[in-house]
Scaffold this active site. Structure first.
Site, PDB file in Angstrom:
ATOM      1  N   ASN A   8     -44.575 -55.037  39.165  1.00 36.84           N
ATOM      2  CA  ASN A   8     -43.226 -55.610  39.249  1.00 36.84           C
ATOM      3  C   ASN A   8     -42.403 -55.581  37.968  1.00 36.84           C
ATOM      4  OD1 ASN A   8     -45.114 -57.459  38.392  1.00 36.84           O
ATOM      5  ND2 ASN A   8     -44.157 -59.213  39.384  1.00 36.84           N
TER       6      ASN A   8
ATOM      7  N   GLU B 200     -53.408 -62.750  33.782  1.00 40.16           N
ATOM      8  CA  GLU B 200     -52.228 -63.406  34.362  1.00 40.16           C
ATOM      9  C   GLU B 200     -52.277 -63.072  35.844  1.00 40.16           C
ATOM     10  OE1 GLU B 200     -48.841 -62.662  30.968  1.00 40.16           O
ATOM     11  OE2 GLU B 200     -48.961 -61.222  32.572  1.00 40.16           O
TER      12      GLU B 200
ATOM     13  N   CYS C 262     -44.378 -63.244  39.851  1.00 39.67           N
ATOM     14  CA  CYS C 262     -45.462 -64.228  39.876  1.00 39.67           C
ATOM     15  C   CYS C 262     -44.897 -65.623  39.712  1.00 39.67           C
ATOM     16  CB  CYS C 262     -46.480 -63.937  38.780  1.00 39.67           C
ATOM     17  SG  CYS C 262     -45.752 -63.939  37.144  1.00 39.67           S
TER      18      CYS C 262
HETATM   19  P1  NAP Z   1     -52.749 -55.819  42.031  1.00 39.93           P
HETATM   20  O1  NAP Z   1     -52.806 -55.124  43.318  1.00 39.93           O
HETATM   21  O2  NAP Z   1     -53.797 -56.805  41.707  1.00 39.93           O
HETATM   22  O3  NAP Z   1     -52.728 -54.663  40.913  1.00 39.93           O
HETATM   23  C1  NAP Z   1     -52.618 -54.968  39.549  1.00 39.93           C
HETATM   24  C2  NAP Z   1     -53.193 -53.841  38.720  1.00 39.93           C
HETATM   25  O4  NAP Z   1     -54.607 -53.792  38.905  1.00 39.93           O
HETATM   26  C3  NAP Z   1     -52.671 -52.446  39.095  1.00 39.93           C
HETATM   27  O5  NAP Z   1     -52.540 -51.689  37.926  1.00 39.93           O
HETATM   28  C4  NAP Z   1     -53.797 -51.905  39.968  1.00 39.93           C
HETATM   29  O6  NAP Z   1     -53.834 -50.496  40.018  1.00 39.93           O
HETATM   30  C5  NAP Z   1     -54.984 -52.458  39.208  1.00 39.93           C
HETATM   31  N1  NAP Z   1     -56.249 -52.494  39.961  1.00 39.93           N
HETATM   32  C6  NAP Z   1     -56.453 -52.519  41.289  1.00 39.93           C
HETATM   33  N2  NAP Z   1     -57.791 -52.572  41.550  1.00 39.93           N
HETATM   34  C7  NAP Z   1     -58.426 -52.573  40.354  1.00 39.93           C
HETATM   35  C8  NAP Z   1     -59.798 -52.618  39.946  1.00 39.93           C
HETATM   36  N3  NAP Z   1     -60.804 -52.667  40.818  1.00 39.93           N
HETATM   37  N4  NAP Z   1     -60.065 -52.625  38.624  1.00 39.93           N
HETATM   38  C9  NAP Z   1     -59.079 -52.566  37.709  1.00 39.93           C
HETATM   39  N5  NAP Z   1     -57.780 -52.516  38.039  1.00 39.93           N
HETATM   40  C10 NAP Z   1     -57.438 -52.535  39.338  1.00 39.93           C
HETATM   41  O7  NAP Z   1     -51.336 -56.574  41.840  1.00 39.93           O
HETATM   42  P2  NAP Z   1     -49.862 -56.080  42.164  1.00 39.93           P
HETATM   43  O8  NAP Z   1     -49.671 -55.975  43.637  1.00 39.93           O
HETATM   44  O9  NAP Z   1     -49.518 -54.901  41.320  1.00 39.93           O
HETATM   45  O10 NAP Z   1     -48.999 -57.305  41.608  1.00 39.93           O
HETATM   46  C11 NAP Z   1     -48.764 -58.478  42.337  1.00 39.93           C
HETATM   47  C12 NAP Z   1     -49.662 -59.606  41.891  1.00 39.93           C
HETATM   48  O11 NAP Z   1     -49.610 -59.744  40.472  1.00 39.93           O
HETATM   49  C13 NAP Z   1     -49.217 -60.947  42.436  1.00 39.93           C
HETATM   50  O12 NAP Z   1     -50.340 -61.680  42.837  1.00 39.93           O
HETATM   51  C14 NAP Z   1     -48.530 -61.602  41.242  1.00 39.93           C
HETATM   52  O13 NAP Z   1     -48.502 -63.002  41.300  1.00 39.93           O
HETATM   53  C15 NAP Z   1     -49.361 -61.093  40.118  1.00 39.93           C
HETATM   54  N6  NAP Z   1     -48.614 -61.153  38.862  1.00 39.93           N
HETATM   55  C16 NAP Z   1     -48.928 -62.133  37.990  1.00 39.93           C
HETATM   56  C17 NAP Z   1     -48.208 -62.275  36.809  1.00 39.93           C
HETATM   57  C18 NAP Z   1     -48.497 -63.389  35.858  1.00 39.93           C
HETATM   58  O14 NAP Z   1     -47.978 -63.333  34.764  1.00 39.93           O
HETATM   59  N7  NAP Z   1     -49.275 -64.391  36.217  1.00 39.93           N
HETATM   60  C19 NAP Z   1     -47.180 -61.374  36.523  1.00 39.93           C
HETATM   61  C20 NAP Z   1     -46.897 -60.360  37.442  1.00 39.93           C
HETATM   62  C21 NAP Z   1     -47.625 -60.257  38.624  1.00 39.93           C
HETATM   63  P3  NAP Z   1     -53.221 -49.700  41.305  1.00 39.93           P
HETATM   64  O15 NAP Z   1     -51.754 -49.975  41.309  1.00 39.93           O
HETATM   65  O16 NAP Z   1     -53.556 -48.293  40.999  1.00 39.93           O
HETATM   66  O17 NAP Z   1     -53.926 -50.244  42.502  1.00 39.93           O
END
Ligand code: NAP
Length: 475
Positions: free
Chosen positions: A155, A251, A285
Site C-alpha cells: 500500500n 508492523e 493499516c
Molecule cells: P501481505 O500479504 O502480508 O504481504 C506483505 C509482504 O510479505 C509482501 O511483500 C509479500 O510478498 C510478502 N510475503 C508474503 N508471504 C511471505 C512469506 N512467506 N515470507 C516472506 N514474505 C512474504 O500484506 P499486504 O496485503 O501486502 O498488506 C496488507 C497488510 O499489511 C494489512 O494487514 C495491513 O494492516 C498491513 N500493514 C501494516 C502496516 C503497519 O505499519 N502496521 C503498514 C502497512 C500495511 P508478495 O506480495 O510477493 O506476496
C-alpha cells in the site's frame, strides 16, 4: 511506461532472472510490466553482495551517508511525476496521493539523514555498593546489525520501503529489499534513486518474486541479520516462527477503533472518522476500522457520517477520487463476505455495499454487534461498522477485546477524560480528536498484541536496526 521488463538492482547493477512475473493493473487489468521471479541462486548472489559491501559502508562517516540520502531525496522529487504514474497504475492509488507519498518520502529521507548524523553514543560511569565500580566507565556506541532484509506491503510501496532503508543505512547496514509483488515496480524506482545518488554497490539491493515462493528462503537466509517486515499478521506470524532468534521488527494488521465519548464534538468527529476510514479506500493499516459510540450520540453521529460518506468521490485514480479500486479480487470477496455476514445477523446498511469489478463503494453499516465478523476482522477496503455501546466502560472493553493493538482515536471535549480513556486502551498510539494515522515520521510508530513487534519512527528505527556495543575501561 507500460509493458516494460523491470530488473532488480543488485550490487549496483541491473539484473534480470530466468523467469518473470507479470504485473497487472488493479485499475483495468492491463499488463503494466514484468518483474524478475528470482531463483534461490539469484538470491544467494544478492545476499553475498550485501554482506560484502556492508563493512565499508559502516565505516563511511555519518555526514557522508547523510549526503547520499539527501541526494536520493532530490532525485525522488525530480522524478515524482514519473514514479507517481507507475504507482497509480500499479496499486490504483490516486495520482495526487501517489505524488504526496513520494514527496513525503523525500522529506522522510532528509529527516532520517539529519537524525542519523546526530545519533551519538554515551559514556556512563559504574555504580554499585562496591566503591571500585565508580572507576569503571562504559563507552556505549551503536553498531550495525549487518544485512537488513526489508519486506514491505503493497500500500505504500515507496514510503514504507524508504522508512526501512533510510534508517538502516544511517545505522551502517546494507539492505536487501523484498517489495510486495504488486508494488514492486514503484519500489524499484526508489531503489534506482538510491543507486543513482551514489550509494556504493551492494549497499542497497532488491529481490523480487512471490513471497509465497521465495519468502521462506530469504527470511531464513544465513546472511540476513535483521528482518524488518510490514504486512499482514498472518505472514508476520509465519516469518516470526521461521526467524527463530534472529532479531525482527514487524508492523502488522490493525482494527483501529474510533471511540466517540458522550461529550464529543460530533461534526469534527464525523469529519475525522471519514477521512481516517476511507482515504485510499481504507487500504491503510492505520485506517479507522470500527466506530464505537454510546446510544445517546449514535443516531446523530450516524446521520453526520452518512452525509459526508455519501459525498465521497468514487472512481479511477487518474481523477483523484477518495475511493479507488481495491488491490485485488480477494479484497473484494472478503468485503462481500463480511458485509453478507453482518447483514444476515442484523446489521443495518446505512450506505449499502455496492461493487463494480474491484471498485467497492463506501459502505456504512450500523448496529454491528460482537457476533459479526465485521466487528473483529480487518478489511482492506472502504467498509465501516458502527458498534453501539451503553457506556464508556463498555466502549473500552470492546476496543480492547480486539486481537489487534495498533492505534485508536478518542473523541471528546474533556481532555482529562480523553486521557483517562487513552490510558486504558491496549494500543501503541492513541490520537485524541484526530484520525488514526502514521506520522509525523519522528514519532514512535508501533503496534502491540497482533499488530506488531518493535518500534519504527526515525530515531527508533535507527535504534531498532543497530545493536549496542559497550566497551568498559577501568580507570
Ligand atoms: P501481505 O500479504 O502480508 O504481504 C506483505 C509482504 O510479505 C509482501 O511483500 C509479500 O510478498 C510478502 N510475503 C508474503 N508471504 C511471505 C512469506 N512467506 N515470507 C516472506 N514474505 C512474504 O500484506 P499486504 O496485503 O501486502 O498488506 C496488507 C497488510 O499489511 C494489512 O494487514 C495491513 O494492516 C498491513 N500493514 C501494516 C502496516 C503497519 O505499519 N502496521 C503498514 C502497512 C500495511 P508478495 O506480495 O510477493 O506476496
Amino acid at each position: 511506461m507500460k509493458n516494460k521488463k523491470y530488473n532488480n538492482l543488485i550490487n549496483g547493477q541491473l539484473q534480470g532472472a530466468a523467469e518473470y512475473l507479470s504485473i497487472f493493473s488493479p485499475i483495468d487489468g492491463s499488463l503494466i510490466g514484468e518483474t524478475p521471479s528470482m531463483s534461490q541462486k539469484d538470491i544467494d548472489g544478492v545476499m553475498e553482495a550485501a554482506k560484502a559491501a556492508q563493512p565499508s559502508w559502516e565505516k563511511i562517516p555519518r555526514k557522508e551517508k547523510a549526503k547520499l540520502l539527501y541526494k536520493t531525496a532530490d532525485l525522488l522529487e525530480q522524478h515524482v511525476d514519473e514514479i507517481a504514474e507507475i504507482m497509480m497504475w500499479e496499486i490504483a492509488k490516486s495520482l495526487k496521493d501517489a505524488k504526496n507519498e513520494i514527496i513525503r518520502t523525500a522529506d522522510l529521507l532528509r529527516y532520517t539523514a539529519d537524525i542519523g548524523v546526530e545519533s551519538t553514543g554515551e559514556i556512563i560511569s559504574g555504580g554499585s555498593f562496591d566503591s571500585t565500580a565508580e572507576n569503571k566507565h562504559a563507552f556505549i556506541t551503536r553498531k550495525a546489525m549487518g544485512v537488513v532484509l526489508a519486506i514491505a506491503s503493497f500500500n505504500y510501496p515507496v514510503n514504507l520501503a524508504a522508512s526501512k532503508i533510510g534508517p538502516a543505512l544511517m545505522g551502517g547496514n546494507a539492505v536487501v529489499v523484498k517489495p510486495a509483488s504488486q508494488g514492486a515496480i514503484s519500489t524499484l524506482s526508489l531503489i534506482k534513486a538510491f543507486i543513482d545518488a551514489g550509494i556504493p554497490a551492494g549497499v542497497v539491493n532488491s529481490v523480487t518474486g512471490k513471497g509465497s515462493i521465495i519468502g521462506d528462503y530469504i527470511v531464513t537466509h544465513s546472511l540476513v541479520n535483521f528482518i524488518n517486515f510490514t504486512g499482514s499478521t498472518k505472514v508476520g506470524e509465519h516469518i516470526g516462527k521461521l526467524a527463530g532468534i534472529k532479531p525482527i521488527l514487524c508492523e502488522l494488521g490493525g482494527k483501529d477503533a474510533a471511540l466517540v465519548l458522550p461529550d464529543a464534538d460530533l461534526d469534527l468527529t464525523a469529519k475525522e472518522i471519514v477521512a481516517g476510514a476511507f482515504s485510499y479506500s481504507g487500504q491503510r493499516c492505520t485506517a479507522i476500522k470500527r466506530v464505537l459510540v454510546t446510544s445517546e450520540n449514535a443516531d446523530k453521529l450516524t446521520n453526520k457520517l452518512q452525509k459526508i460518506v455519501k459525498e465521497l468521490s468514487v472512481g479511477m485514480p487518474q481523477d483523484n477520487p477518495t475511493i479507488v479500486p481495491v488491490i485485488n479480487n480477494a479484497a473484494v470477496e472478503q468485503t462481500r463476505l463480511l458485509d453478507e455476514d453482518a447483514i444476515k445477523k442484523g446489521a443495518t446498511a446505512i450506505l449499502p455495499l455496492k461493487i463494480e469489478k474491484n471498485l467497492v463503494y463506501p459502505t456504512l453499516l450500523d448496529h454491528v454487534t460482537g457476533d459479526m465478523d465485521l466487528a473483529w476482522v480487518e478489511p482492506f477496503s472502504p467498509i465501516l461498522p458502527i458498534i453501539r455501546v451503553q457506556s464508556v466502560e463498555e466502549m473500552i472493553e470492546v476496543a480492547n477485546a480486539s486481537e489487534y493493538g495498533l492505534q485508536s482515536s478518542v473523541f471528546s471535549n474533556d481532555l482529562q477524560q480523553a486521557q483517562k480513556v487513552s490510558n486504558a486502551l491496549d494500543v501503541g498510539t492513541v490520537q485524541i480528536n484526530n484520525r488514526t494515522q502514521r506520522g509525523p515520521d519522528n514519532f514512535p510508530f508501533l503496534g502491540i498484541k497482533k499488530s506488531g513487534i518493535g518500534i519504527q519512527g526515525i530515531k527508533y528505527s535507527i535504534e531498532s536496526m543497530t545493536q549496542m556495543k559497550s566497551i568498559v575501561v577501568d580507570m
